[in-house]
Write a protein that holds these residues in place. Structure first.
Motif, PDB file in Angstrom:
ATOM      1  N   CYS A   3     -10.765 -22.030 -11.137  1.00  0.00           N
ATOM      2  CA  CYS A   3     -11.351 -22.444  -9.710  1.00  0.00           C
ATOM      3  C   CYS A   3     -10.723 -23.588  -9.227  1.00  0.00           C
ATOM      4  CB  CYS A   3     -13.036 -22.919  -9.996  1.00  0.00           C
ATOM      5  SG  CYS A   3     -13.932 -21.627 -10.552  1.00  0.00           S
ATOM      6  N   GLY A   4     -10.871 -23.398  -7.386  1.00  0.00           N
ATOM      7  CA  GLY A   4      -9.958 -24.007  -6.602  1.00  0.00           C
ATOM      8  C   GLY A   4      -9.330 -24.080  -5.582  1.00  0.00           C
ATOM      9  N   SER A   5      -8.184 -24.071  -4.798  1.00  0.00           N
ATOM     10  CA  SER A   5      -7.251 -24.313  -3.992  1.00  0.00           C
ATOM     11  C   SER A   5      -6.050 -23.069  -4.484  1.00  0.00           C
ATOM     12  CB  SER A   5      -7.027 -24.689  -3.184  1.00  0.00           C
ATOM     13  OG  SER A   5      -6.501 -25.481  -3.141  1.00  0.00           O
ATOM     14  N   ASP A   6      -5.300 -22.152  -4.176  1.00  0.00           N
ATOM     15  CA  ASP A   6      -3.780 -21.843  -4.335  1.00  0.00           C
ATOM     16  C   ASP A   6      -3.030 -22.775  -4.567  1.00  0.00           C
ATOM     17  OD1 ASP A   6      -5.091 -18.947  -3.286  1.00  0.00           O
ATOM     18  OD2 ASP A   6      -5.027 -19.164  -4.824  1.00  0.00           O
ATOM     19  N   PRO A   7      -1.854 -23.292  -5.087  1.00  0.00           N
ATOM     20  CA  PRO A   7      -1.495 -21.902  -6.456  1.00  0.00           C
ATOM     21  C   PRO A   7      -2.593 -22.580  -7.687  1.00  0.00           C
ATOM     22  CG  PRO A   7       0.294 -23.386  -5.958  1.00  0.00           C
ATOM     23  CD  PRO A   7      -0.607 -23.812  -4.791  1.00  0.00           C
ATOM     24  N   VAL A   8      -3.291 -21.922  -8.520  1.00  0.00           N
ATOM     25  CA  VAL A   8      -3.650 -22.406  -9.370  1.00  0.00           C
ATOM     26  C   VAL A   8      -2.955 -21.754 -11.038  1.00  0.00           C
ATOM     27  CG1 VAL A   8      -6.064 -21.383 -10.607  1.00  0.00           C
ATOM     28  CG2 VAL A   8      -6.360 -21.352  -7.760  1.00  0.00           C
ATOM     29  N   TYR A   9      -2.145 -20.485 -10.725  1.00  0.00           N
ATOM     30  CA  TYR A   9      -1.560 -20.343 -11.927  1.00  0.00           C
ATOM     31  C   TYR A   9      -0.044 -20.648 -11.716  1.00  0.00           C
ATOM     32  CZ  TYR A   9      -5.613 -17.447 -12.913  1.00  0.00           C
ATOM     33  OH  TYR A   9      -6.955 -17.356 -13.125  1.00  0.00           O
ATOM     34  N   ASN A  10       0.535 -20.410 -12.990  1.00  0.00           N
ATOM     35  CA  ASN A  10       2.105 -20.682 -12.936  1.00  0.00           C
ATOM     36  C   ASN A  10       2.820 -20.105 -13.900  1.00  0.00           C
ATOM     37  OD1 ASN A  10       4.448 -22.253 -12.391  1.00  0.00           O
ATOM     38  ND2 ASN A  10       4.663 -23.930 -13.900  1.00  0.00           N
ATOM     39  N   PRO A  11       2.901 -18.747 -13.271  1.00  0.00           N
ATOM     40  CA  PRO A  11       3.214 -17.664 -14.635  1.00  0.00           C
ATOM     41  C   PRO A  11       4.596 -18.103 -14.664  1.00  0.00           C
ATOM     42  CG  PRO A  11       2.949 -16.693 -11.990  1.00  0.00           C
ATOM     43  CD  PRO A  11       3.005 -18.289 -12.476  1.00  0.00           C
ATOM     44  N   ALA A  28      -7.878 -15.030  -7.099  1.00  0.00           N
ATOM     45  CA  ALA A  28      -7.353 -16.434  -6.701  1.00  0.00           C
ATOM     46  C   ALA A  28      -5.969 -15.267  -7.992  1.00  0.00           C
ATOM     47  CB  ALA A  28      -7.818 -17.534  -7.475  1.00  0.00           C
ATOM     48  N   ALA A  29      -6.498 -15.133  -9.262  1.00  0.00           N
ATOM     49  CA  ALA A  29      -5.048 -14.553  -9.406  1.00  0.00           C
ATOM     50  C   ALA A  29      -4.715 -13.303  -8.598  1.00  0.00           C
ATOM     51  CB  ALA A  29      -5.577 -14.261 -10.696  1.00  0.00           C
ATOM     52  N   TYR A  30      -4.673 -12.365  -7.841  1.00  0.00           N
ATOM     53  CA  TYR A  30      -4.677 -11.467  -7.683  1.00  0.00           C
ATOM     54  C   TYR A  30      -3.396 -11.716  -6.513  1.00  0.00           C
ATOM     55  CZ  TYR A  30      -4.038  -7.612  -4.586  1.00  0.00           C
ATOM     56  OH  TYR A  30      -3.443  -6.487  -3.654  1.00  0.00           O
ATOM     57  N   ARG A  31      -3.779 -12.534  -5.882  1.00  0.00           N
ATOM     58  CA  ARG A  31      -3.196 -13.737  -5.069  1.00  0.00           C
ATOM     59  C   ARG A  31      -1.950 -14.045  -5.720  1.00  0.00           C
ATOM     60  NH1 ARG A  31      -7.800 -15.318  -2.173  1.00  0.00           N
ATOM     61  NH2 ARG A  31      -7.718 -17.121  -3.256  1.00  0.00           N
ATOM     62  N   GLN A  32      -1.754 -14.068  -6.976  1.00  0.00           N
ATOM     63  CA  GLN A  32      -0.190 -15.266  -7.219  1.00  0.00           C
ATOM     64  C   GLN A  32       0.176 -13.860  -8.066  1.00  0.00           C
ATOM     65  OE1 GLN A  32      -2.159 -19.202  -8.364  1.00  0.00           O
ATOM     66  NE2 GLN A  32       0.310 -19.240  -9.015  1.00  0.00           N
ATOM     67  N   GLY A  33      -0.348 -12.302  -8.460  1.00  0.00           N
ATOM     68  CA  GLY A  33      -0.120 -11.393  -8.525  1.00  0.00           C
ATOM     69  C   GLY A  33      -0.076 -11.117  -9.897  1.00  0.00           C
ATOM     70  N   ALA A  34      -1.279 -11.463 -10.793  1.00  0.00           N
ATOM     71  CA  ALA A  34      -1.156 -10.657 -11.623  1.00  0.00           C
ATOM     72  C   ALA A  34      -1.404  -9.491 -11.469  1.00  0.00           C
ATOM     73  CB  ALA A  34      -3.003 -11.397 -11.979  1.00  0.00           C
TER      74      ALA A  34
END
Length: 362
Positions: free
Chosen positions: A76-84, A108-114
């Motif tokens: 939860c929270g603002s982007d970026p959430v992941y560091n793939p 949140a995951a979709y916006r970073q390309g999951a």
């Protein structure tokens, strides 16, 4: 349209609605494959049908490297959430349930390309899952797995192990697994059962009422038949009477020839029978055995019976004279045991029948 047709149509519409609603609640399981290389440099491959696709998830296959959110494991929270890891083309977000909605986690995951999202259940839930709803996130596949499976992958990733996740479509399951649908089915079952019982009680009560009315009418008609029998002419055969001269003249009830000294009853249709034979016959059937003449109708009693049954009132003291030449019989229509003083003013002309009735009472 008959009642049965209407009931069948109503049942069909109800079942159609139930089937449509059932289809909306069908959920799909997911096959989850976990692949990694352990510390002994051996490849470990685990495979289980332990995931459940979300209500709004596309039923698609996905694979990639398991990736955890930074900081908050609940994503939860603002982007970026992941560091793939940039060295891998595709990755799957592995996120814990809680704090925010499923739609927020998935978006949140979709916006970073999951490529997909795997949500594992809360602590203490074991391997249980739920059919999660995420109507605002429908772009990528999303499944839920149990806490035990999820924590196993999380610990591997935190230890630096590269874990590849592959999710494929499993098998469909019906709405009976949904708690709310189970409640709905239970309530519907009790309603249908109560309606069926009420319907059968109503039908049974109606039939019982009709049967009682029929029995009441039969008792009334039998009572009137008794009165009609009293009006019929009774003769005692003598030697030389036409009926005793030939053996071909016989009673149609007992099929015995007439003999001098026997009592015979003459019906309104002029047919003659043994008194002891015809009276029980008339009490049950009220018609001549030979010509089917209705003695109640012939004596005018049938109309009076119908009037008395419809009006639900006792018969009045009435004297009927059977015409057809000179009057033959004059009797009241009231019960012989009635205390009415007017009843005592009349007497039966059919003495033989009175004698038999009195002997039966004794």
């Amino acid at each position: 349209m008959g009642k049965k047709t209407q009931h069948c149509l109503l049942l069909f519409l109800c079942l159609s609605g139930l089937v449509h609603y059932s289809a909306a609640l069908v959920f799909w399981t997911s096959m989850v494959e976990i692949t990694y290389v352990n510390s002994s440099n051996a490849t470990v491959d685990k495979y289980c049908e332990c995931g459940v696709y979300g209500r709004n998830s596309p039923l698609e296959q996905a694979s990639g490297i398991a990736t955890l959110p930074r900081g908050d494991p609940k994503g939860c929270g603002s982007d970026p959430v992941y560091n793939p890891n940039s060295s891998h083309l595709t990755w799957i977000a592995l996120v814990k349930r809680g704090n925010c909605t499923f739609s927020e986690k998935i978006n949140a995951a979709y916006r970073q390309g999951a490529a997909a999202v795997v949500v594992y259940n809360v602590d203490g839930s074991g391997n249980s899952t739920s059919h999660m709803a995420h109507s605002d996130a429908t772009e990528i596949p999303a499944i839920m797995i149990g806490n035990s499976q999820g924590m196993e992958v999380v610990n591997l990733v935190k230890n630096g192990t590269v874990v590849e996740l592959t999710i494929t479509v499993g098998s469909p399951h019906g709405p009976w697994m949904d708690t709310y649908w189970l409640y709905f089915l239970s309530i519907a079952f009790f309603i249908v059962t109560a309606a069926s019982i009420s319907y059968f009680v109503f039908i049974s009560a109606s039939r019982l009422y009709s049967l009682n009315m029929h029995r009441r009418t039969e008792r009334k008609l039998k009572s009137e038949a008794t009165k009609a029998i009293r009006r019929l002419q009774v003769r005692k055969l003598k030697t030389g009477d036409e009926e005793t001269k030939s053996d071909s003249d016989m009673c149609a009830v007992c099929l015995e020839s007439y003999k001098a000294g026997e009592l015979v009853t003459v019906l309104t249709c002029e047919h003659i029978f043994h008194k002891a034979c015809i009276e029980p016959w008339l009490l049950e059937r009220r018609t001549c055995p030979m010509c089917k003449c209705d003695i109640l109708k012939a004596l005018g009693v049938e109309e009076e019976t119908k009037e008395s049954l419809s009006a639900e009132s006792p018969l009045e003291v009435t004297v009927i004279t059977v015409t057809g030449g000179e009057p033959m019989y004059e009797v009241p229509l009231t019960d012989p045991a009635s205390p009415d003083p007017e009843r005592l003013q009349h007497r039966y002309d059919n003495r033989a029948f009175e004698g038999d009735s009195a002997a039966g009472r004794r």
